[in-house]
Design a protein around this motif. Sequence first.
Motif, short mmCIF file in Angstrom:
data_model
loop_
_atom_site.label_atom_id
_atom_site.label_comp_id
_atom_site.label_asym_id
_atom_site.label_seq_id
_atom_site.Cartn_x
_atom_site.Cartn_y
_atom_site.Cartn_z
N VAL A 541 37.84 45.19 40.48
CA VAL A 541 37.24 46.09 40.43
C VAL A 541 36.69 46.52 41.97
O VAL A 541 35.87 45.33 42.51
N ASN A 542 37.19 46.99 43.22
CA ASN A 542 36.52 47.84 43.72
C ASN A 542 35.56 48.66 43.61
O ASN A 542 35.75 50.09 44.06
N ILE A 543 33.86 48.29 43.92
CA ILE A 543 33.13 49.81 43.09
C ILE A 543 33.25 51.14 44.56
O ILE A 543 32.28 49.50 45.26
N GLY A 544 33.57 51.88 43.85
CA GLY A 544 33.59 52.87 44.87
C GLY A 544 32.85 54.13 44.99
O GLY A 544 32.33 54.23 43.85
N ARG A 545 31.89 54.76 46.21
CA ARG A 545 31.25 56.30 45.68
C ARG A 545 32.20 57.41 45.36
O ARG A 545 31.70 57.98 43.84
N ILE A 546 33.38 57.36 44.95
CA ILE A 546 34.72 58.61 44.61
C ILE A 546 35.20 57.88 43.54
O ILE A 546 35.78 58.76 42.46
N ALA A 547 35.68 56.41 43.62
CA ALA A 547 37.02 56.33 42.81
C ALA A 547 36.04 54.17 43.82
O ALA A 547 35.78 53.70 44.71
N ASP A 548 37.26 53.74 42.39
CA ASP A 548 37.70 52.11 41.81
C ASP A 548 38.65 51.49 42.05
O ASP A 548 39.80 52.22 41.93
N LEU A 549 39.21 51.02 43.41
CA LEU A 549 40.46 50.01 44.01
C LEU A 549 40.10 49.25 43.08
O LEU A 549 39.43 48.01 43.22
N TYR A 550 41.37 49.18 42.38
CA TYR A 550 41.42 47.72 41.41
C TYR A 550 43.09 47.13 41.27
O TYR A 550 43.92 48.02 41.64
N CYS A 551 42.55 46.19 40.86
CA CYS A 551 43.95 45.26 40.66
C CYS A 551 44.32 44.16 39.64
O CYS A 551 43.37 43.96 39.16
N SER A 552 45.61 44.62 38.27
CA SER A 552 45.22 43.80 37.65
C SER A 552 46.53 42.54 37.58
O SER A 552 47.15 42.81 38.18
N PHE A 553 46.09 41.58 37.50
CA PHE A 553 47.38 40.98 37.90
C PHE A 553 47.38 39.26 36.36
O PHE A 553 46.56 39.36 35.11
N VAL A 554 48.67 38.73 36.40
CA VAL A 554 49.19 38.11 34.37
C VAL A 554 49.33 36.91 35.47
O VAL A 554 50.45 37.14 36.34
N ALA A 555 48.63 35.72 34.68
CA ALA A 555 49.48 34.81 35.26
C ALA A 555 49.44 33.20 34.35
O ALA A 555 48.92 33.88 33.01
N THR A 556 50.68 33.02 33.66
CA THR A 556 51.48 31.94 32.84
C THR A 556 51.10 30.21 33.07
O THR A 556 51.60 29.66 32.14
N ASP A 557 51.29 30.21 34.18
CA ASP A 557 51.00 28.75 34.51
C ASP A 557 50.60 28.67 35.52
O ASP A 557 50.15 29.27 37.30
N THR A 558 49.38 27.90 36.38
CA THR A 558 49.21 27.38 37.04
C THR A 558 48.98 26.75 37.74
O THR A 558 48.80 27.04 39.34
N ASP A 559 50.42 25.86 37.67
CA ASP A 559 50.82 25.18 38.85
C ASP A 559 51.92 26.11 40.16
O ASP A 559 52.65 25.60 40.38
N ASP A 560 52.02 27.27 39.47
CA ASP A 560 53.15 28.46 40.30
C ASP A 560 52.22 29.73 40.39
O ASP A 560 52.38 30.93 39.51
#
Length: 604
Positions: A541-560
């Motif tokens: 999450v990038n916290i801003g004055r008017i809005a927060d820019l965010y992204c979510s991610f999902v990982a299942t394998d640390t080798d890839d």
Amino acid sequence: MVKILKTICKVLGIILIVMMLLIAICTALLNSKSVHNRIVREATSLLSKKLGTRVDIDSASVDIVSHDINLYGLVVDDQQQRKMLQMERLSTNVELWQLLKKRVVVNDLEVKGLDVKILKPSKDSLANFQFIVDSLRANGSSTSKTKKEKIGVDISSVKLHDIHGSYNTSEFSLHQALFEIDGSKGKLDVKGLNMKTDNGLPRKNTGRPKRGFFDVGHLDITADLNVVIDSLAADTLIANLKHCVLKDKVTGFDVPKLNAVIHANRDSMHLTDVLVQQINTTVKVPHAHFCLPSKKRNRHLWYHADEIVCRVFLKDISRPFAPALKNFSLPLNVHTSMTGSDSTIAFRNIRVDTDDKKLTIKATGDLSRLNKKRKFLIRFDVNSMQAKGDIKTRIINQFVVKKLMMKQFHNLGDLYYNGSIFVKWKQENFQGVLRNAGGTLNFSFGIDEINKYLMGNASANGYRLGQVLGLPDIGNVTFSGNYKIDISKVRTAKMRREKGGKLPIGTVGCHVDECSYKRMKFKNLNVDINSDGAQANGTIVNIGRIADLYCSFVATDTDDLKKMKVKPGLKFHKKERKSDQTEKQDKKQKNKKKEKDSQQKNKK
């Protein structure tokens, strides 16, 4: 076990000296078998009445010409009618006429088939032999102010065969031993010495596979040794331990070679040319000095060794102390000095390295509260550590563990570390600075072995995170964060059964001051990751004055990690409605400001 041996020898010595003196003096006057037997009966009867327990001898013989004394079938009970001492045969050659000069001169003493049982149920209770000591002490007491003359005892040779003794539940046995002294020189040869302990409790590693087999409550040690005595006087001893073998069948503790030169007196002991070999491991100590404890002089144990040189194969101590090291065959060279007491040990100038010098460590360390189990402390300060090339992977491969994130670990390159290690009851803490290919990391983490968690924090300035993770789109990162990883095998196994997966289980929380992704730069980011072992879900999450820019991610394998799913988003802040009272206050402030502005205009 040393205390047990001293106790048994003390009891045995008291009884044998009394018996020998009684029989030898009496039979020196009349030398016939019938007289011998009668004197034996009278002597045993006298001792039985004196001690208040049974003392019995099958037979005895004394030869006035050869000065040979033989006792057969000696039995002494304690005051609870339990057999305390049994002896098959005692043979000795005593210079009888020296007894008139208040000297006991024993040329040869041979004991066969001795069995001694010492019982002391608790620290506050009396040992079962105490009545003998009290009886002799009372017999020797006198109100006279004149000093008692001491009886001198000289023994030139002692042979022991088939000896067995016990102290409560601890036992020891001896196949044979020979001690010879000629003037100030002599030798000691021991074969088949065995010591056993059994506290009646389960072994400490029962149901705990990570714990070694060593347990002072369950020992089964065998030993052979050969000592050459170069000089023996009233207060001094100079001896050479030529040969010593120690082995514990249960724990796997094995010392096939132990050598040392010993210089000792009442107050101190000095060891030189000490060599200890344990299968592959060798320890050499050129000089070591011990200040021996003394209650009378209020002196405590103290010792130091200025130089200790070791060639260590950690797998040698795996069975008794650390099963996880069973495959650790990488040799380590260790140099250090040591100072200690009965409660502390200090190591200084520690230097550890491998043969190829790819691993080098310089450190100091302290062990304190050795006599307090739950308060025992270990602290090591690592002044510098360098791990270059493939050495870090080779070290990890010495352990039978599941290897995670090895690609990322390889990307770290050469490691340089300085910091400290602190260990107390079921807790290990590590902190310091780690320099690697990604930059410099400041970290602190601890292992909680009671609740089974790995917890800590880390921070860095301009760290090349993308290079380490194998994600080139991520640039330099300035961050600080903390983490908590579940290391419980029970909880992990349950989660694996339910969901499968290849990830660690735990949480990570991080604040990123500055970073870049592709051509974009970001500041003031909050990162949270939650992994259940099968899937790691994270948000940035990038916290801003008017809005927060965010992204979510999902990982299942640390080798890839390149295959992880990333989903961007934008979240606007909700405008909060002010309360009526707040709005009134704002209006008043605005009106005051208008009035003030109008007044200033009028003045102009």
